[in-house]
Design a protein around this motif. Sequence first.
Motif, PDB file in Angstrom:
ATOM      1  N   ASP A 148     -12.430   2.153   2.540  1.00 28.57           N
ATOM      2  CA  ASP A 148     -13.500   3.091   1.959  1.00 28.57           C
ATOM      3  C   ASP A 148     -14.409   2.099   1.157  1.00 28.57           C
ATOM      4  O   ASP A 148     -15.588   2.334   1.252  1.00 28.57           O
ATOM      5  N   THR A 149     -13.896   1.270   0.257  1.00 29.51           N
ATOM      6  CA  THR A 149     -14.890   0.302  -0.262  1.00 29.51           C
ATOM      7  C   THR A 149     -15.590  -0.660   0.802  1.00 29.51           C
ATOM      8  O   THR A 149     -16.803  -0.797   0.574  1.00 29.51           O
ATOM      9  N   ALA A 150     -15.016  -1.012   1.684  1.00 28.12           N
ATOM     10  CA  ALA A 150     -15.791  -1.763   2.666  1.00 28.12           C
ATOM     11  C   ALA A 150     -16.780  -0.805   3.374  1.00 28.12           C
ATOM     12  O   ALA A 150     -18.127  -1.496   3.615  1.00 28.12           O
ATOM     13  N   ARG A 151     -16.541   0.410   3.612  1.00 26.42           N
ATOM     14  CA  ARG A 151     -17.544   1.042   4.320  1.00 26.42           C
ATOM     15  C   ARG A 151     -18.836   1.286   3.289  1.00 26.42           C
ATOM     16  O   ARG A 151     -19.963   1.209   3.668  1.00 26.42           O
ATOM     17  N   SER A 152     -18.577   1.466   2.092  1.00 23.50           N
ATOM     18  CA  SER A 152     -19.773   1.477   1.215  1.00 23.50           C
ATOM     19  C   SER A 152     -20.679   0.579   1.028  1.00 23.50           C
ATOM     20  O   SER A 152     -21.571   0.379   0.744  1.00 23.50           O
ATOM     21  N   LEU A 153     -19.788  -0.879   1.152  1.00 22.09           N
ATOM     22  CA  LEU A 153     -20.597  -2.157   0.980  1.00 22.09           C
ATOM     23  C   LEU A 153     -21.472  -2.277   2.364  1.00 22.09           C
ATOM     24  O   LEU A 153     -22.448  -2.684   2.212  1.00 22.09           O
ATOM     25  N   TRP A 154     -20.968  -1.927   3.490  1.00 19.79           N
ATOM     26  CA  TRP A 154     -21.411  -2.247   4.890  1.00 19.79           C
ATOM     27  C   TRP A 154     -22.616  -0.902   5.048  1.00 19.79           C
ATOM     28  O   TRP A 154     -23.613  -1.288   5.715  1.00 19.79           O
ATOM     29  N   LEU A 155     -22.129   0.452   4.786  1.00 21.87           N
ATOM     30  CA  LEU A 155     -23.123   1.354   5.344  1.00 21.87           C
ATOM     31  C   LEU A 155     -23.722   1.869   3.981  1.00 21.87           C
ATOM     32  O   LEU A 155     -23.466   2.686   3.715  1.00 21.87           O
ATOM     33  N   GLU A 156     -24.703   1.094   3.691  1.00 24.22           N
ATOM     34  CA  GLU A 156     -25.369   1.255   2.605  1.00 24.22           C
ATOM     35  C   GLU A 156     -26.457   2.256   2.686  1.00 24.22           C
ATOM     36  O   GLU A 156     -26.956   2.560   3.629  1.00 24.22           O
ATOM     37  N   PRO A 157     -26.709   3.176   1.657  1.00 25.67           N
ATOM     38  CA  PRO A 157     -27.717   4.202   1.808  1.00 25.67           C
ATOM     39  C   PRO A 157     -29.134   3.500   1.713  1.00 25.67           C
ATOM     40  O   PRO A 157     -29.319   2.172   1.304  1.00 25.67           O
ATOM     41  N   ALA A 158     -30.183   4.207   2.287  1.00 26.24           N
ATOM     42  CA  ALA A 158     -31.617   3.621   2.244  1.00 26.24           C
ATOM     43  C   ALA A 158     -32.042   3.299   0.748  1.00 26.24           C
ATOM     44  O   ALA A 158     -31.446   3.800  -0.222  1.00 26.24           O
TER      45      ALA A 158
END
Length: 161
Positions: free
Chosen positions: A37-47
Motif C-alpha cells: 500500500d505504501t509503494a502504491r501511494s508512491l508510484w500511483l500519485e494523484p494529479a
Amino acid sequence: MIVRAATDADWPQIWPFFDAIVKDGQTYAYPDDLTIDTARSLWLEPAPGHAVVATEGDRVLGSAKMGPNRPARGSHVATASFMVDPAARGKGVGRRLGEHVIEWAREEGYRAIQFNAVVETNGSAVKLWQDLGFRIIGTVPEAFDHRLHGLVGLHVMHLQL
C-alpha cells in the motif's frame, strides 16, 4: 506493446517487479521494507502526477510515473521514474516508456525533463536516456548506496523540450 494510463487494477502486476527492483538495491533509494500500500501511494500519485503502464495483451511489462519535478515555480520542468519487469528487459519496454514520457511532457507544455537521480552504474539506463537526447549535467558523488558497489554517484540528467 501499448502504453496507457495506469489504474489501481494494474497495481497487482506492478507490485511484484516494483518490490523486486527496490529490494535489488541497485537503482532506487526507496526503503526495502515498503508495504504494497505504501509503494502504491508512491508510484500511483494523484494529479498532477501521472502513471502509465506498458502492456502486451493483459500483461504489464513496465511502468513509468511522471509529473512536475518541483511545485510552483519549478513546475515547468517534468520528471519521471521507470520500472521494467526483469522478465521483460531487452524488449524495448524502457525505450517505449521513455518515448511516451517525452511525448507526454511536450503535450503537457513542460519546457524540459530532469531526472534527479540516475545511478551512474546503471549503464543501460544512462545509455538509453542519452540515446533519447538527455545530457548528464552533473553527478552527485557517492549519493547512492549501491547494494553491490557501495557508494556511487547519482547523475542529474536533462532534456530540453
